[in-house]
Design an enzyme around this catalytic site. Structure first.
Site, PDB file in Angstrom:
ATOM      1  N   MET A  10       3.435   0.037   1.938  1.00 54.66           N
ATOM      2  CA  MET A  10       2.328  -0.511   2.721  1.00 54.66           C
ATOM      3  C   MET A  10       2.874  -1.069   4.029  1.00 54.66           C
ATOM      4  O   MET A  10       3.708  -1.994   4.011  1.00 54.66           O
ATOM      5  CB  MET A  10       1.584  -1.598   1.940  1.00 54.66           C
ATOM      6  CG  MET A  10       0.790  -1.069   0.758  1.00 54.66           C
ATOM      7  SD  MET A  10      -0.083  -2.392  -0.137  1.00 54.66           S
ATOM      8  CE  MET A  10       1.314  -3.132  -1.022  1.00 54.66           C
ATOM      9  N   CYS A  92      -1.390   8.660   5.163  1.00 57.09           N
ATOM     10  CA  CYS A  92      -1.800   7.516   5.982  1.00 57.09           C
ATOM     11  C   CYS A  92      -2.898   7.927   6.965  1.00 57.09           C
ATOM     12  O   CYS A  92      -2.748   8.898   7.705  1.00 57.09           O
ATOM     13  CB  CYS A  92      -0.607   6.951   6.746  1.00 57.09           C
ATOM     14  SG  CYS A  92      -1.029   5.482   7.707  1.00 57.09           S
ATOM     15  N   LYS A 131       3.514  11.565  -0.909  1.00 57.80           N
ATOM     16  CA  LYS A 131       2.329  10.764  -1.227  1.00 57.80           C
ATOM     17  C   LYS A 131       1.165  11.329  -0.430  1.00 57.80           C
ATOM     18  O   LYS A 131       1.203  11.359   0.804  1.00 57.80           O
ATOM     19  CB  LYS A 131       2.554   9.286  -0.901  1.00 57.80           C
ATOM     20  CG  LYS A 131       1.428   8.373  -1.379  1.00 57.80           C
ATOM     21  CD  LYS A 131       1.840   6.897  -1.259  1.00 57.80           C
ATOM     22  CE  LYS A 131       0.808   5.980  -1.917  1.00 57.80           C
ATOM     23  NZ  LYS A 131      -0.454   5.907  -1.161  1.00 57.80           N
ATOM     24  N   GLY A 216      -0.752  -0.616  -4.983  1.00 51.07           N
ATOM     25  CA  GLY A 216      -0.712  -0.957  -3.575  1.00 51.07           C
ATOM     26  C   GLY A 216      -1.358  -2.299  -3.304  1.00 51.07           C
ATOM     27  O   GLY A 216      -0.753  -3.354  -3.498  1.00 51.07           O
ATOM     28  N   ARG A 217      -2.623  -2.274  -2.866  1.00 46.77           N
ATOM     29  CA  ARG A 217      -3.297  -3.511  -2.462  1.00 46.77           C
ATOM     30  C   ARG A 217      -3.440  -4.522  -3.595  1.00 46.77           C
ATOM     31  O   ARG A 217      -3.609  -5.717  -3.350  1.00 46.77           O
ATOM     32  CB  ARG A 217      -4.664  -3.170  -1.860  1.00 46.77           C
ATOM     33  CG  ARG A 217      -4.563  -2.469  -0.502  1.00 46.77           C
ATOM     34  CD  ARG A 217      -5.923  -2.039   0.006  1.00 46.77           C
ATOM     35  NE  ARG A 217      -6.546  -1.093  -0.910  1.00 46.77           N
ATOM     36  CZ  ARG A 217      -7.852  -0.937  -1.052  1.00 46.77           C
ATOM     37  NH1 ARG A 217      -8.691  -1.694  -0.357  1.00 46.77           N
ATOM     38  NH2 ARG A 217      -8.333  -0.042  -1.886  1.00 46.77           N
TER      39      ARG A 217
END
Length: 303
Positions: A10, A92, A131, A216-217
């Site tokens: 991230m 991304c 990814k 992730g988040r």
């Protein structure tokens, strides 16, 4: 048992200080922030600092770019630094990356994506992964065919974020598409998106039959989450000591600028607690480390 459990790359979050925080709770696979290969190739000091992982372990370096020569250069440097894997960012959605053909733009250019994977896999001995997202938008969901291209090019693992580029981080992750990818390739598939605790991790694996998960988040303000998912137990963090330890790590790494980098982390740690708005307003206005620490102990003390 759930494994592997991997920390997602991230930008602006999974820097060395954050990885040090996560490492306090276990030896999971961690991923660096995405590192721009062109910037590294031009010897940009800040980018080279991001690549400095020589004192870490169990680290995957994520690279982003479109130039195979620069990608190979960066991958070989990462391997020399001790990376256990190289991951190429193909998901991304940031405009700056899309405009130069990298990141999620590669979803529309499978030939270029394959060249990157093939070039890197021939140049390093550590595993090479990618990814990706499930597609560009709802009308162009191509994760299955795209993953098959990457597998043929030499990718040894594929992480699928169950959203399209157009979704960004909104809406729900499509774990069913991740399942389709898992069924279509023979290399391990990692599911990413909407995994925030043990329950969601188990559900994601149940739906997708993936080889592992990437968080992730869900780790924002919760560097212990990978351990919590692994052990299946709830913790009672954060404590003021823990938050201040993160602040110290940031100051050691960034110098005086670390107090500004810390602000978003302080807000994430405080999220959901009574008085969070006033706390954030106070720490965002303060530049003295000692005063910020006093605010942290006043807010988190006894938790």
């Amino acid at each position: 048992m759930i494994e592997p459990i991997i920390l997602a790359p991230m930008a602006g979050v999974t820097d060395k200080p954050f990885r040090k925080m996560v490492r306090l709770f276990g030896n999971h696979l961690l991923t660096t922030e995405m590192i721009g290969v062109e910037s590294l190739y031009r010897n940009h000091p800040a980018t080279r600092k991001m690549m400095d992982i020589h004192d870490e372990r169990n680290i995957i370096v994520q690279l982003v770019g479109i130039n195979p020569q620069a990608m190979v250069y960066a991958a070989q440097m990462a391997e020399g630094m001790g990376a256990v894997g190289i991951d190429i960012n193909m998901g991304c959605p940031v405009k700056k990356l899309i405009s130069n053909g990298s990141g999620a733009a590669l979803l529309k250019n499978p030939d270029a994506a394959a060249r990157l994977v093939e070039s890197v896999s021939h140049a390093v001995s550590v595993p090479v992964s990618a990814k990706i997202r499930i597609g560009w938008d709802d009308k162009n969901i191509n994760a299955v065919s795209f993953a098959q291209v990457l597998e043929r090019a030499g990718a040894q693992r594929i992480t699928v974020h169950g959203r399209t580029k157009e979704q960004g981080y909104s809406g729900n992750a499509r774990w069913d598409i991740v399942r389709d990818v898992q069924q279509a390739v023979s290399v391990p598939v990692i599911v990413n998106g909407d995994i925030v605790d043990r329950v969601s991790a188990e559900k994601a694996l149940s739906v997708t039959k993936a080889a592992g998960i990437m968080v992730g988040r869900g780790s924002l303000g919760r560097p212990w989450i990978l351990s919590e998912i692994e052990k299946g137990i709830s913790t009672h963090y954060p404590t003021a000591d823990l938050v201040c330890q993160h602040l110290d790590f940031l100051l050691d790494y960034y110098g005086a600028h670390g107090i500004f980098v810390a602000r978003k982390h302080l807000a994430w740690y405080a999220r959901g607690k009574k008085g969070v708005a006033a706390f954030c307003q106070s720490v965002y206005a303060e530049r003295e480390v000692s005063q910020v620490k006093k605010m942290v102990y006043s807010f988190f003390g006894g938790i």
